[in-house]
Motif scaffolding. Structure first.
Motif, PDB file in Angstrom:
ATOM      1  N   TYR A   1       0.830  -1.203   0.000  1.00 42.41           N
ATOM      2  CA  TYR A   1       0.000   0.000   0.000  1.00 42.41           C
ATOM      3  C   TYR A   1       0.864   1.252   0.000  1.00 42.41           C
ATOM      4  O   TYR A   1       0.629   2.195  -0.773  1.00 42.41           O
ATOM      5  N   VAL A   2       1.869   1.295   0.876  1.00 43.79           N
ATOM      6  CA  VAL A   2       2.735   2.475   0.962  1.00 43.79           C
ATOM      7  C   VAL A   2       3.429   2.710  -0.372  1.00 43.79           C
ATOM      8  O   VAL A   2       3.510   3.847  -0.866  1.00 43.79           O
ATOM      9  N   TRP A   3       3.924   1.641  -0.979  1.00 40.98           N
ATOM     10  CA  TRP A   3       4.580   1.743  -2.284  1.00 40.98           C
ATOM     11  C   TRP A   3       3.612   2.254  -3.344  1.00 40.98           C
ATOM     12  O   TRP A   3       3.936   3.181  -4.094  1.00 40.98           O
ATOM     13  N   ALA A   4       2.420   1.672  -3.415  1.00 47.67           N
ATOM     14  CA  ALA A   4       1.441   2.061  -4.433  1.00 47.67           C
ATOM     15  C   ALA A   4       0.994   3.504  -4.249  1.00 47.67           C
ATOM     16  O   ALA A   4       0.833   4.244  -5.223  1.00 47.67           O
TER      17      ALA A   4
ATOM     18  N   LEU B   1       7.700   3.948 -11.281  1.00 48.89           N
ATOM     19  CA  LEU B   1       8.008   2.603 -10.798  1.00 48.89           C
ATOM     20  C   LEU B   1       9.512   2.368 -10.734  1.00 48.89           C
ATOM     21  O   LEU B   1      10.001   1.661  -9.844  1.00 48.89           O
ATOM     22  N   ALA B   2      10.242   2.938 -11.679  1.00 46.96           N
ATOM     23  CA  ALA B   2      11.696   2.786 -11.673  1.00 46.96           C
ATOM     24  C   ALA B   2      12.335   3.567 -10.532  1.00 46.96           C
ATOM     25  O   ALA B   2      13.362   3.147  -9.968  1.00 46.96           O
ATOM     26  N   ALA B   3      11.737   4.699 -10.174  1.00 43.75           N
ATOM     27  CA  ALA B   3      12.321   5.556  -9.139  1.00 43.75           C
ATOM     28  C   ALA B   3      11.922   5.139  -7.733  1.00 43.75           C
ATOM     29  O   ALA B   3      12.671   5.374  -6.775  1.00 43.75           O
ATOM     30  N   ILE B   4      10.746   4.526  -7.595  1.00 45.12           N
ATOM     31  CA  ILE B   4      10.242   4.160  -6.268  1.00 45.12           C
ATOM     32  C   ILE B   4      10.281   2.647  -6.142  1.00 45.12           C
ATOM     33  O   ILE B   4       9.501   1.944  -6.786  1.00 45.12           O
ATOM     34  N   HIS B   5      11.185   2.161  -5.331  1.00 42.76           N
ATOM     35  CA  HIS B   5      11.376   0.720  -5.206  1.00 42.76           C
ATOM     36  C   HIS B   5      10.172   0.074  -4.536  1.00 42.76           C
ATOM     37  O   HIS B   5       9.639   0.583  -3.547  1.00 42.76           O
ATOM     38  N   GLY B   6       9.766  -1.052  -5.079  1.00 45.69           N
ATOM     39  CA  GLY B   6       8.647  -1.788  -4.510  1.00 45.69           C
ATOM     40  C   GLY B   6       9.047  -2.544  -3.266  1.00 45.69           C
ATOM     41  O   GLY B   6      10.238  -2.756  -2.997  1.00 45.69           O
ATOM     42  N   PRO B   7       8.069  -2.991  -2.478  1.00 48.45           N
ATOM     43  CA  PRO B   7       8.360  -3.735  -1.245  1.00 48.45           C
ATOM     44  C   PRO B   7       8.873  -5.127  -1.555  1.00 48.45           C
ATOM     45  O   PRO B   7       8.519  -5.725  -2.573  1.00 48.45           O
TER      46      PRO B   7
END
Length: 267
Positions: free
Chosen positions: A111-114, A232-238
């Motif tokens: 959720y935080v990532w999205a 998506l490339a800049a914000i790493h997923g969990p």
């Protein structure tokens, strides 16, 4: 001396769940900032129509398929075009809200990532709305397209000259498509079902609807997808947690396997 292995601690999903009230205020605040920012982009109708002709000519120059081909399919039946208008008007916000609520309750780390990705895409879209006002293809006569929502209903927009609730000259990029694509990507990443790829039907259907109803150009969706890719490339997923893995596949986390092995040895 009895050997004992402690159960695995709660996964990072449980630790990552942010306070509900804070999240509600944050999401509401971001939405209000976006709505206010879109209103700042109004009043550029002349530039918006000029940009519309530029986008239309560019799409033809690079041989993108005509938006009219999709609209002609919808116009074969009143029921089909009405359904497309309803999808455009009623699915966008509820689907995104349901996606975030489900992630918050079931996959908090996701959720935080999205939420961060959606916020980044929306902020970038707002900047483009301010820098590049764009009339949707249903407005310029040169496109030959009709305003299906106005003719067949339902419509979420009023007369552009008097509509004070929305900025209709903010077609580039399409957040309808960008958010729908993020919903699909987020659910594919957060789940492990063999059917999870079917979530891509949502952005695909959204793409056909926004183009067929003449609310967006193909290029609006392409730019939205590019912005999402950058976010998506800049914000790493969990990372996938042991808790999530155990929940979705029915497997035990390492500490639980060790504990069962010790119990079995004692027998």
């Amino acid at each position: 001396m009895n050997a004992r292995t402690e159960p695995a601690p709660a996964g990072s999903d449980a630790i990552a769940r942010p306070p509900l009230v804070r999240e509600l205020l944050l999401v509401a605040g971001l939405f209000l900032v976006y709505k206010f920012g879109r209103q700042l982009a109004t009043g550029n109708s002349g530039e918006a129509f000029h940009n519309a002709h530029r986008v239309w000519d560019f799409e033809r120059a690079v041989h993108l398929p005509g938006e009219g081909a999709v609209q002609s399919l919808l116009l074969h039946g009143d029921g089909l075009v009405h359904l497309a208008n309803t999808y455009y008007a009623a699915v966008h916000f509820p689907a995104t809200a349901a996606f975030l609520i489900w992630l918050y309750l079931r996959r908090p780390a996701h959720y935080v990532w999205a939420r961060r990705v959606l916020a980044a895409v929306t902020a970038a879209a707002l900047a483009l709305h301010l820098l590049f006002p764009l009339a949707p293809p249903r407005m310029p006569a040169a496109t030959g397209l009709v305003d299906t929502a106005r003719l067949y209903g339902p419509s979420v927009y009023g007369d552009p000259a008097t509509d004070s609730l929305s900025n209709q000259f903010a077609a580039m990029p399409s957040l309808h498509f960008g958010w729908a694509l993020m919903v699909a990507v987020g659910l594919i990443v957060a789940t492990r079902s063999r059917w999870r790829w079917l979530w891509l039907a949502h952005p695909l259907l959204t793409l056909l609807v926004i183009v067929g109803t003449a609310n967006h150009y193909w290029l609006d969706a392409i730019v939205a997808a590019a912005l999402l890719g950058l976010a998506l490339a800049a914000i790493h997923g969990p990372h996938r947690t042991a808790t999530t893995a155990g929940r979705t596949q029915g497997s035990l986390v390492p500490a639980q396997r060790d504990e069962q092995a010790l119990v079995g040895a004692g027998r």
